[in-house]
Design a protein around this motif. Structure first.
Motif, PDB file in Angstrom:
ATOM      1  N   GLU A 135      -4.820  -9.553  -3.911  1.00 32.49           N
ATOM      2  CA  GLU A 135      -3.939 -10.674  -3.121  1.00 32.49           C
ATOM      3  C   GLU A 135      -3.938 -11.932  -4.009  1.00 32.49           C
ATOM      4  O   GLU A 135      -2.979 -12.664  -4.125  1.00 32.49           O
ATOM      5  CB  GLU A 135      -4.634 -10.959  -1.634  1.00 32.49           C
ATOM      6  CG  GLU A 135      -4.336 -10.106  -0.864  1.00 32.49           C
ATOM      7  CD  GLU A 135      -4.778 -10.189   0.705  1.00 32.49           C
ATOM      8  OE1 GLU A 135      -5.674 -11.016   0.667  1.00 32.49           O
ATOM      9  OE2 GLU A 135      -4.531  -9.647   1.588  1.00 32.49           O
ATOM     10  N   ARG A 136      -5.101 -12.356  -4.830  1.00 35.79           N
ATOM     11  CA  ARG A 136      -5.114 -13.226  -5.545  1.00 35.79           C
ATOM     12  C   ARG A 136      -4.148 -13.201  -6.740  1.00 35.79           C
ATOM     13  O   ARG A 136      -3.647 -14.373  -7.257  1.00 35.79           O
ATOM     14  CB  ARG A 136      -6.407 -13.736  -5.947  1.00 35.79           C
ATOM     15  CG  ARG A 136      -7.253 -14.535  -4.663  1.00 35.79           C
ATOM     16  CD  ARG A 136      -8.526 -14.643  -5.068  1.00 35.79           C
ATOM     17  NE  ARG A 136      -8.781 -15.546  -6.014  1.00 35.79           N
ATOM     18  CZ  ARG A 136     -10.169 -16.115  -6.706  1.00 35.79           C
ATOM     19  NH1 ARG A 136     -11.218 -15.339  -6.259  1.00 35.79           N
ATOM     20  NH2 ARG A 136      -9.841 -17.026  -7.722  1.00 35.79           N
ATOM     21  N   ILE A 137      -4.296 -11.757  -7.330  1.00 33.07           N
ATOM     22  CA  ILE A 137      -3.391 -11.636  -8.643  1.00 33.07           C
ATOM     23  C   ILE A 137      -2.087 -11.634  -8.136  1.00 33.07           C
ATOM     24  O   ILE A 137      -1.190 -12.372  -8.929  1.00 33.07           O
ATOM     25  CB  ILE A 137      -4.058 -10.319  -9.318  1.00 33.07           C
ATOM     26  CG1 ILE A 137      -5.231 -10.310  -9.792  1.00 33.07           C
ATOM     27  CG2 ILE A 137      -2.627  -9.900 -10.379  1.00 33.07           C
ATOM     28  CD1 ILE A 137      -5.723  -9.030 -10.379  1.00 33.07           C
ATOM     29  N   MET A 138      -1.714 -11.169  -7.109  1.00 37.91           N
ATOM     30  CA  MET A 138      -0.203 -11.241  -6.692  1.00 37.91           C
ATOM     31  C   MET A 138       0.308 -12.476  -6.577  1.00 37.91           C
ATOM     32  O   MET A 138       1.479 -12.911  -6.533  1.00 37.91           O
ATOM     33  CB  MET A 138       0.041 -10.311  -5.555  1.00 37.91           C
ATOM     34  CG  MET A 138      -0.206  -8.658  -5.976  1.00 37.91           C
ATOM     35  SD  MET A 138       0.483  -8.186  -7.301  1.00 37.91           S
ATOM     36  CE  MET A 138       2.073  -8.057  -6.799  1.00 37.91           C
ATOM     37  N   SER A 139      -0.687 -13.211  -5.841  1.00 35.99           N
ATOM     38  CA  SER A 139      -0.097 -14.742  -5.597  1.00 35.99           C
ATOM     39  C   SER A 139       0.106 -15.489  -6.697  1.00 35.99           C
ATOM     40  O   SER A 139       0.946 -16.677  -6.766  1.00 35.99           O
ATOM     41  CB  SER A 139      -1.196 -15.574  -4.827  1.00 35.99           C
ATOM     42  OG  SER A 139      -2.306 -15.907  -5.639  1.00 35.99           O
ATOM     43  N   GLY A 140      -0.203 -15.097  -8.115  1.00 36.11           N
ATOM     44  CA  GLY A 140       0.115 -15.790  -9.282  1.00 36.11           C
ATOM     45  C   GLY A 140       1.274 -15.262  -9.866  1.00 36.11           C
ATOM     46  O   GLY A 140       1.593 -15.836 -11.015  1.00 36.11           O
ATOM     47  N   GLY A 141       1.831 -14.373  -9.195  1.00 36.93           N
ATOM     48  CA  GLY A 141       3.290 -14.035  -9.500  1.00 36.93           C
ATOM     49  C   GLY A 141       3.345 -12.538 -10.543  1.00 36.93           C
ATOM     50  O   GLY A 141       4.184 -12.584 -11.389  1.00 36.93           O
ATOM     51  N   PHE A 142       2.104 -11.971 -10.602  1.00 37.22           N
ATOM     52  CA  PHE A 142       2.018 -10.792 -11.242  1.00 37.22           C
ATOM     53  C   PHE A 142       2.967  -9.744 -11.129  1.00 37.22           C
ATOM     54  O   PHE A 142       3.450  -9.345  -9.929  1.00 37.22           O
ATOM     55  CB  PHE A 142       0.404 -10.082 -11.332  1.00 37.22           C
ATOM     56  CG  PHE A 142       0.186  -8.797 -11.951  1.00 37.22           C
ATOM     57  CD1 PHE A 142       0.270  -8.915 -13.367  1.00 37.22           C
ATOM     58  CD2 PHE A 142       0.252  -7.815 -11.482  1.00 37.22           C
ATOM     59  CE1 PHE A 142       0.071  -7.801 -14.094  1.00 37.22           C
ATOM     60  CE2 PHE A 142      -0.029  -6.333 -12.034  1.00 37.22           C
ATOM     61  CZ  PHE A 142      -0.258  -6.695 -13.588  1.00 37.22           C
ATOM     62  N   ASP A 143       3.679  -9.148 -12.169  1.00 36.79           N
ATOM     63  CA  ASP A 143       4.801  -8.124 -12.225  1.00 36.79           C
ATOM     64  C   ASP A 143       4.483  -7.194 -13.201  1.00 36.79           C
ATOM     65  O   ASP A 143       5.562  -6.752 -13.562  1.00 36.79           O
ATOM     66  CB  ASP A 143       6.030  -8.762 -12.115  1.00 36.79           C
ATOM     67  CG  ASP A 143       7.153  -7.665 -11.658  1.00 36.79           C
ATOM     68  OD1 ASP A 143       6.971  -7.011 -10.634  1.00 36.79           O
ATOM     69  OD2 ASP A 143       8.117  -7.880 -12.157  1.00 36.79           O
ATOM     70  N   GLY A 144       3.006  -6.822 -13.573  1.00 36.85           N
ATOM     71  CA  GLY A 144       3.283  -5.796 -14.482  1.00 36.85           C
ATOM     72  C   GLY A 144       2.497  -4.374 -14.106  1.00 36.85           C
ATOM     73  O   GLY A 144       2.922  -3.938 -12.883  1.00 36.85           O
ATOM     74  N   ILE A 145       1.518  -3.993 -14.605  1.00 39.23           N
ATOM     75  CA  ILE A 145       0.898  -2.801 -14.312  1.00 39.23           C
ATOM     76  C   ILE A 145      -0.548  -2.954 -14.079  1.00 39.23           C
ATOM     77  O   ILE A 145      -1.081  -3.576 -14.760  1.00 39.23           O
ATOM     78  CB  ILE A 145       1.229  -1.613 -15.669  1.00 39.23           C
ATOM     79  CG1 ILE A 145       2.738  -1.431 -15.596  1.00 39.23           C
ATOM     80  CG2 ILE A 145       0.396  -0.335 -15.103  1.00 39.23           C
ATOM     81  CD1 ILE A 145       3.097  -0.633 -16.771  1.00 39.23           C
ATOM     82  N   PHE A 146      -0.974  -2.231 -12.984  1.00 41.32           N
ATOM     83  CA  PHE A 146      -2.486  -2.174 -12.567  1.00 41.32           C
ATOM     84  C   PHE A 146      -2.981  -0.854 -13.305  1.00 41.32           C
ATOM     85  O   PHE A 146      -2.628   0.225 -13.060  1.00 41.32           O
ATOM     86  CB  PHE A 146      -2.669  -2.433 -11.133  1.00 41.32           C
ATOM     87  CG  PHE A 146      -2.647  -3.828 -10.602  1.00 41.32           C
ATOM     88  CD1 PHE A 146      -3.743  -4.611 -10.636  1.00 41.32           C
ATOM     89  CD2 PHE A 146      -1.471  -3.863  -9.663  1.00 41.32           C
ATOM     90  CE1 PHE A 146      -3.863  -5.699 -10.206  1.00 41.32           C
ATOM     91  CE2 PHE A 146      -1.638  -5.003  -9.037  1.00 41.32           C
ATOM     92  CZ  PHE A 146      -2.764  -6.047  -9.475  1.00 41.32           C
ATOM     93  N   VAL A 147      -4.174  -0.800 -13.632  1.00 39.19           N
ATOM     94  CA  VAL A 147      -4.884   0.373 -14.317  1.00 39.19           C
ATOM     95  C   VAL A 147      -6.278   0.078 -13.534  1.00 39.19           C
ATOM     96  O   VAL A 147      -6.897  -0.986 -13.826  1.00 39.19           O
ATOM     97  CB  VAL A 147      -4.910   0.476 -15.848  1.00 39.19           C
ATOM     98  CG1 VAL A 147      -5.916   1.665 -16.152  1.00 39.19           C
ATOM     99  CG2 VAL A 147      -3.777   0.403 -16.492  1.00 39.19           C
ATOM    100  N   VAL A 148      -6.807   1.092 -12.780  1.00 40.77           N
ATOM    101  CA  VAL A 148      -7.812   0.788 -11.660  1.00 40.77           C
ATOM    102  C   VAL A 148      -9.283   1.892 -12.286  1.00 40.77           C
ATOM    103  O   VAL A 148      -8.595   2.909 -12.386  1.00 40.77           O
ATOM    104  CB  VAL A 148      -7.520   1.112 -10.471  1.00 40.77           C
ATOM    105  CG1 VAL A 148      -8.638   0.992  -9.404  1.00 40.77           C
ATOM    106  CG2 VAL A 148      -6.315   0.353  -9.740  1.00 40.77           C
ATOM    107  N   ALA A 149     -10.035   1.305 -12.591  1.00 45.67           N
ATOM    108  CA  ALA A 149     -11.303   1.981 -12.762  1.00 45.67           C
ATOM    109  C   ALA A 149     -12.143   1.864 -11.479  1.00 45.67           C
ATOM    110  O   ALA A 149     -13.303   2.756 -11.723  1.00 45.67           O
ATOM    111  CB  ALA A 149     -11.957   1.628 -13.938  1.00 45.67           C
ATOM    112  N   ALA A 150     -12.262   1.071 -10.606  1.00 48.04           N
ATOM    113  CA  ALA A 150     -13.196   0.682  -9.523  1.00 48.04           C
ATOM    114  C   ALA A 150     -13.394   2.128  -8.753  1.00 48.04           C
ATOM    115  O   ALA A 150     -12.291   2.785  -8.179  1.00 48.04           O
ATOM    116  CB  ALA A 150     -12.855  -0.616  -8.925  1.00 48.04           C
TER     117      ALA A 150
END
Length: 318
Positions: free
Chosen positions: A107-122
């Motif tokens: 939610e915090r990342i998207m609030s900053g206008g992110f429009d790229g690609i997430f790569v998840v390892a968690a």
């Protein structure tokens, strides 16, 4: 993705995040890496330590500390922050804690206008990847989990030791959950282009010592063996993340066993699971559907059921 500067943010500056950054620096994967951690001083320290590699590398990568809200200009955000299972727990046992961590971060990342690609390892990576897609609202192509990429690499390493060959001469995949229900698709494992099952059938005496069930067990348990001995995995998964990021940023179209959201492939929908996919500048370009045997299909469905059960547990609060 049209910018000339290739930027990657790594959320979680612990062992996995640092291992990923170190791999990317040495492989010249990107131009900038922003390290992010809930303990800002750790992110700063890791960035400083990593920046001191530059005199010994072929290219310079700018490494610095930042915040979740500063991810708007990033091409790729790599999520390594999550909950670690305690001794005796499985990856699924930390699901609730991982959900809370993931929600706040995304939610915090998207609030900053992110429009790229997430790569998840968690972990549990299949379910966390699904959550990231749900929370972010991004297309399925732009949310990728490491899935069984590391398990497939472990499989190739084990087979390379059995047959005394380079692991890069082995092709094959561990499929399904990055967890206890994963399995090896033996019908698609080849060595030098020749099906492994054919090799074993033609050279029964020579390879009578080969126990595929034992190789599969070791593949599945490799991560836990490392974890119980030193408390974390780091280098293998760090390299897997760098490998995926490189295929995205360089538009390499590599086929990698990642955690992908299925939309009808393998007869499944609305869940995320480890399958081979073509990875390029848009993220997942295409999910590769393997022709599985009846037994492999049964195992795949069982794995899907386990993952779907975990997703359903969180459905009311997503």
């Amino acid at each position: 993705m049209g910018k000339s500067t290739r930027r990657v943010a790594i959320v979680g500056a612990g062992m996995v995040g640092a291992g990923c950054a170190y791999s990317m620096i040495n492989q010249s994967v990107c131009d900038e890496i922003m390290m992010i951690d809930r303990t800002y001083d750790r992110a700063v320290a890791q960035a400083l330590d990593l920046s001191h590699c530059m005199d010994f590398t072929s290219t310079r990568t700018k490494v610095y500390a930042g915040t979740l809200e500063e991810c708007g200009e990033m091409d790729v955000v790599i999520l390594t922050a999550g909950a670690n299972p305690k001794p005796g727990q499985t990856r699924l046992d930390v699901l609730e804690e991982s959900k809370q961590i993931t929600r706040e971060i995304v939610e915090r990342i998207m609030s900053g206008g992110f429009d790229g690609i997430f790569v998840v390892a968690a972990n549990p990576v299949d379910i966390v990847t699904y959550l990231v897609r749900e929370i972010s609202g991004l297309p399925r192509s732009r949310v990728i989990g490491t899935g069984t990429s590391i398990d497939s690499s472990r499989l190739k390493t084990l087979l390379s030791e059995v047959f005394s060959i380079d692991p890069r001469s082995v092709q094959g995949y561990a499929l399904g959950e990055h967890g206890d229900s994963q399995f090896v698709a033996w019908s698609h494992v080849t060595i030098g282009g020749k099906p492994l099952l054919h090799i074993l059938a033609e050279h029964k005496e020579r390879f009578k010592h080969v126990d595929l069930a034992e190789v599969e067990r070791k593949t599945k348990d490799a991560g836990w063996e490392i974890f119980t001995r030193k408390g974390n995995t780091q280098f293998g998964i760090g390299n897997a993340l760098a490998y995926i990021a490189r295929s995205i940023l360089n538009d390499e179209h590599k086929i990698i066993a990642v955690s992908a959201i299925l939309e009808g492939e393998y007869g499944q929908r609305d869940l995320c699971i480890g399958v081979p996919a073509i990875i390029g500048k848009g993220g997942i370009q295409e999910v590769i559907e393997l022709n599985l045997t009846e037994e492999e299909e049964r195992k795949f469905k069982e794995s899907c059921t386990i993952i779907r059960s975990g997703i359903c547990k969180l459905a009311e609060t997503v």
